[in-house]
Motif scaffolding. Structure first.
Motif, PDB file in Angstrom:
ATOM      1  N   VAL A 168       0.144  -6.191   0.386  1.00  0.00           N
ATOM      2  CA  VAL A 168      -0.540  -5.009   1.136  1.00  0.00           C
ATOM      3  C   VAL A 168      -1.730  -5.446   1.718  1.00  0.00           C
ATOM      4  O   VAL A 168      -2.679  -5.948   1.196  1.00  0.00           O
ATOM      5  CB  VAL A 168      -0.697  -3.639   0.311  1.00  0.00           C
TER       6      VAL A 168
ATOM      7  N   VAL B 237       1.894   5.079  -0.243  1.00  0.00           N
ATOM      8  CA  VAL B 237       1.614   4.102  -1.323  1.00  0.00           C
ATOM      9  C   VAL B 237       2.915   3.716  -1.776  1.00  0.00           C
ATOM     10  O   VAL B 237       3.137   2.503  -2.700  1.00  0.00           O
ATOM     11  CB  VAL B 237       0.587   4.689  -2.100  1.00  0.00           C
TER      12      VAL B 237
ATOM     13  N   ARG C 228       1.046  -8.305  -5.140  1.00  0.00           N
ATOM     14  CA  ARG C 228       1.942  -7.733  -6.173  1.00  0.00           C
ATOM     15  C   ARG C 228       1.817  -8.743  -7.595  1.00  0.00           C
ATOM     16  O   ARG C 228       1.467  -8.331  -8.740  1.00  0.00           O
ATOM     17  CB  ARG C 228       3.336  -7.663  -6.155  1.00  0.00           C
TER      18      ARG C 228
ATOM     19  N   ALA D  76       4.695   1.296   0.294  1.00  0.00           N
ATOM     20  CA  ALA D  76       3.788   0.152   0.168  1.00  0.00           C
ATOM     21  C   ALA D  76       4.211  -0.668  -1.369  1.00  0.00           C
ATOM     22  O   ALA D  76       4.043  -1.801  -1.219  1.00  0.00           O
ATOM     23  CB  ALA D  76       2.440   0.409   0.330  1.00  0.00           C
ATOM     24  N   SER D  77       4.223   0.047  -2.408  1.00  0.00           N
ATOM     25  CA  SER D  77       4.311  -0.476  -3.704  1.00  0.00           C
ATOM     26  C   SER D  77       5.544  -1.341  -3.619  1.00  0.00           C
ATOM     27  O   SER D  77       5.993  -2.114  -4.599  1.00  0.00           O
ATOM     28  CB  SER D  77       4.439   0.524  -4.797  1.00  0.00           C
TER      29      SER D  77
ATOM     30  N   ILE E 141      -2.520  -0.096  -5.577  1.00  0.00           N
ATOM     31  CA  ILE E 141      -2.705   0.319  -4.191  1.00  0.00           C
ATOM     32  C   ILE E 141      -3.436   1.626  -3.829  1.00  0.00           C
ATOM     33  O   ILE E 141      -4.170   1.739  -2.997  1.00  0.00           O
ATOM     34  CB  ILE E 141      -1.281   0.467  -3.385  1.00  0.00           C
TER      35      ILE E 141
ATOM     36  N   THR F 254      -7.238   1.269  -4.135  1.00  0.00           N
ATOM     37  CA  THR F 254      -7.862   0.471  -3.218  1.00  0.00           C
ATOM     38  C   THR F 254      -7.792   1.343  -1.879  1.00  0.00           C
ATOM     39  O   THR F 254      -8.765   1.387  -1.332  1.00  0.00           O
ATOM     40  CB  THR F 254      -6.907  -0.765  -2.832  1.00  0.00           C
TER      41      THR F 254
END
Length: 252
Positions: free
Chosen positions: A214, A205, A228, A208-209, A240, A243
């Motif tokens: 994403v 994560v 974002r 991914a941030s 994220i 989710t």
């Protein structure tokens, strides 16, 4: 402008014994705009690695179409696939896949050598790229003399020197410590700001941030996607994480 389009893509495998069918991807639809930075997430077995292999032309879908700049990648003949990848795609893997008998400079230049790029052009690109990645003082060294983070930067340089339409990254921080991971992800953000399109598969994560969008894959299908927007990395990371928790538990 859409640089990548994935339309109704399915991928079915047949087991050797009994010929049972396994649907790795059921029906995938999404597109990527030029200059986007997209992360693909999902639990193990969700189909994200299968999807990356299709985007990389290492495999072909059972049905559906994948278009890069309007060209259907299903139409690429096997004998043309390697040249197509060199010309249009860049790859950064979890394992760096560097050649220990080649210097850093030779590792970076290898795809251009294979493409028979003129020497003057190769050196022009290297001279421009190496300082950006902090590699200008390491060019004469060999991979075994470098740290993991330095090796990953060499791998990134090898991918970027071809000036690819899309940079495909497969768990690029998986073999790195947290400090080195942050440095690599900051590098990805920087080259993305310069216009490089990136599609990254990751379990992290944190990784991914750093993306701008994403895409979540579950059971071979697109489960959700989030953007974002104006969020900073920490706020986007929290979204994220939330989710992913819903994806894994089914509980909102």
């Amino acid at each position: 402008m859409k640089i990548l389009e994935v339309n109704n893509v399915k991928k079915t495998y047949h087991t050797r014994l009994g010929g049972a069918k396994v649907e790795a991807l059921k029906q995938i639809n999404f597109s990527v705009e030029a200059g986007e930075y997209v992360a693909i997430m999902g639990e193990s077995g969700s189909g994200k690695s299968t999807l990356l292999n299709l985007l990389a032309t290492l495999d072909k879908p059972t049905s559906g179409d994948i278009l890069l700049n309007g060209k259907n990648m299903n139409d690429i003949k096997e004998k043309e696939a390697a040249a197509f990848r060199r010309e249009h795609l860049g790859f950064v893997f979890q394992q760096f896949n560097l050649l220990d008998t080649f210097s850093v400079q030779d590792n970076i230049l290898l795809p251009l050598v294979l493409a028979k790029t003129p020497l003057k052009e190769m050196m022009y690109r290297l001279d421009k790229l190496a300082p950006q990645l902090g590699l200008n003082k390491l060019l004469e060294k060999y991979p075994y003399e470098l740290s993991g983070g330095q090796q990953q930067r060499v791998a990134a340089a090898r991918a970027l020197i071809t000036q690819p339409d899309i940079l495909l990254a497969d768990e690029p921080t998986g073999a790195l410590d947290s400090k080195t991971s942050t440095q690599l992800l900051s590098l990805f953000q920087e080259v993305n700001k310069q216009g490089q399109t990136i599609v990254m598969v990751t379990h992290s994560v944190v990784a991914a941030s750093h993306a701008n969008r994403v895409l979540f894959i579950k059971d071979g299908q697109v489960y959700n996607q989030i953007y974002r927007g104006s969020q900073n990395n920490d706020d986007f990371l929290n979204q994220i994480s939330e989710t992913m928790t819903v994806l894994l538990t089914g509980e909102a």
